[in-house]
Design an enzyme around this catalytic site. Structure first.
Site, PDB file in Angstrom:
ATOM      1  N   ASP A  48      36.655  48.666  43.690  1.00  0.00           N
ATOM      2  CA  ASP A  48      37.569  47.832  44.451  1.00  0.00           C
ATOM      3  C   ASP A  48      38.742  48.624  45.023  1.00  0.00           C
ATOM      4  O   ASP A  48      39.022  49.750  44.590  1.00  0.00           O
ATOM      5  CB  ASP A  48      38.127  46.711  43.563  1.00  0.00           C
ATOM      6  CG  ASP A  48      37.169  45.544  43.424  1.00  0.00           C
ATOM      7  OD1 ASP A  48      36.162  45.517  44.151  1.00  0.00           O
ATOM      8  OD2 ASP A  48      37.424  44.665  42.587  1.00  0.00           O
TER       9      ASP A  48
ATOM     10  N   LYS B 267      38.597  44.327  48.632  1.00  0.00           N
ATOM     11  CA  LYS B 267      39.040  43.162  49.386  1.00  0.00           C
ATOM     12  C   LYS B 267      40.553  43.243  49.511  1.00  0.00           C
ATOM     13  O   LYS B 267      41.259  43.334  48.513  1.00  0.00           O
ATOM     14  CB  LYS B 267      38.661  41.865  48.668  1.00  0.00           C
ATOM     15  CG  LYS B 267      37.169  41.596  48.595  1.00  0.00           C
ATOM     16  CD  LYS B 267      36.904  40.324  47.793  1.00  0.00           C
ATOM     17  CE  LYS B 267      35.431  39.992  47.786  1.00  0.00           C
ATOM     18  NZ  LYS B 267      34.946  39.607  49.104  1.00  0.00           N
TER      19      LYS B 267
ATOM     20  N   MET C 116      48.825  37.955  43.220  1.00  0.00           N
ATOM     21  CA  MET C 116      48.570  37.828  44.663  1.00  0.00           C
ATOM     22  C   MET C 116      49.443  36.752  45.302  1.00  0.00           C
ATOM     23  O   MET C 116      48.992  35.954  46.110  1.00  0.00           O
ATOM     24  CB  MET C 116      47.076  37.516  44.905  1.00  0.00           C
ATOM     25  CG  MET C 116      46.133  38.525  44.282  1.00  0.00           C
ATOM     26  SD  MET C 116      44.416  37.958  44.177  1.00  0.00           S
ATOM     27  CE  MET C 116      44.524  36.729  42.869  1.00  0.00           C
TER      28      MET C 116
END
Length: 261
Positions: free
Chosen positions: A46, A68, A183
């Site tokens: 990732d 991502k 996030m």
């Protein structure tokens, strides 16, 4: 690794290991994570995996990026999950490497379900999630007997990228003394406003920890009322987590990276 007084499980061909790489500092890797890095044939990693961790990979391993990042072109989750199945069926030792912990907002469960349905054997190796390790590196304890007997981990956005409506904001605000948001930087002002509207004090301590446990770590401390503005003024960028609660005050005495450097 050869001097260990115990044996680690074999990483067999055709198997997938879903491994958490921790928040950044390679010293926080588990023995199983390091074992997987040095034995994998293919590593699907990732964007949040620290380059210093990737430097520990088996020199002959094939590296496939599957990161991502919000607002940028990213691999679709079903494609990543299916890719793991294909690689395993080709007889590879497949390491799926994720920042933090694969089962804490890491979509590891989705990948594991795909592997299970495809009858591909897999192992889950937990990692230190940023909501624990990142706070510790910022000198903010997740819990303290003087401040809280509960903590909640909350995603800062839903699948559409917006503030999650599935969260019971009133219950969350009133029932849990310490909140850690993953996030959440993009919607921090709206999240703070929802918490205040649901009953949290505007002057409650809050902090943003960016790039936790890396040399680029930055911490901004304020209150629910001003933390979004302060983070914007300081140019704080993701990845970042947000913590709300009285534990933030303890950073004044527990910021060990400065106190003992």
């Amino acid at each position: 690794m050869d001097r260990l007084p115990f044996s680690l499980p074999d990483f067999l061909p055709g198997h997938v290991w879903l491994v958490g790489a921790g928040p950044g500092d390679p010293g926080l890797l588990s023995l199983l994570a390091l074992h997987a890095l040095t034995h994998a044939d293919v590593i699907v990693y990732d964007a949040l995996v620290d380059p210093r961790v990737m430097a520990l990979a088996n020199a002959g391993a094939i590296l496939e990026f599957a990161g991502k990042r919000g607002g940028k072109p990213s691999a679709k989750q079903p494609d990543i999950s299916n890719r793991l199945v294909i690689l395993a069926r080709e007889g590879n030792r497949v390491l799926r490497l994720k920042g933090g912990d694969p089962f804490v907002f890491g979509r590891g469960a989705e990948e594991a379900l795909t592997l299970s349905k495809a009858a591909v054997p897999f192992r889950v190796v937990p990692g230190i999630t940023s909501g624990i390790g990142g706070l510790a590196y910022a000198g903010i304890p997740a819990t303290s007997r003087e401040t809280n007997s509960a903590i909640a981990f909350v995603t800062g956005h839903d699948a559409s990228g917006d503030v999650p409506d599935s969260v019971d904001w009133e219950h969350l605000a009133k029932a849990v003394p310490v909140l850690v948001f993953y996030m959440a930087l993009k919607h921090l002002d709206r999240i703070a406003s929802r918490l205040v509207a649901a009953g949290r004090r505007p002057d409650e301590p809050a902090a943003v920890v960016s790039r936790a446990s890396t040399p680029q770590q930055r911490v901004v401390v304020g209150t629910l009322n001003d933390i979004a503005l302060l983070a914007q003024r300081e140019g704080i960028e993701p990845p970042a987590l947000v913590v709300v609660g009285e534990v933030v005050r303890l950073r004044q005495e527990l910021n060990w990276q400065i106190t003992f450097s």
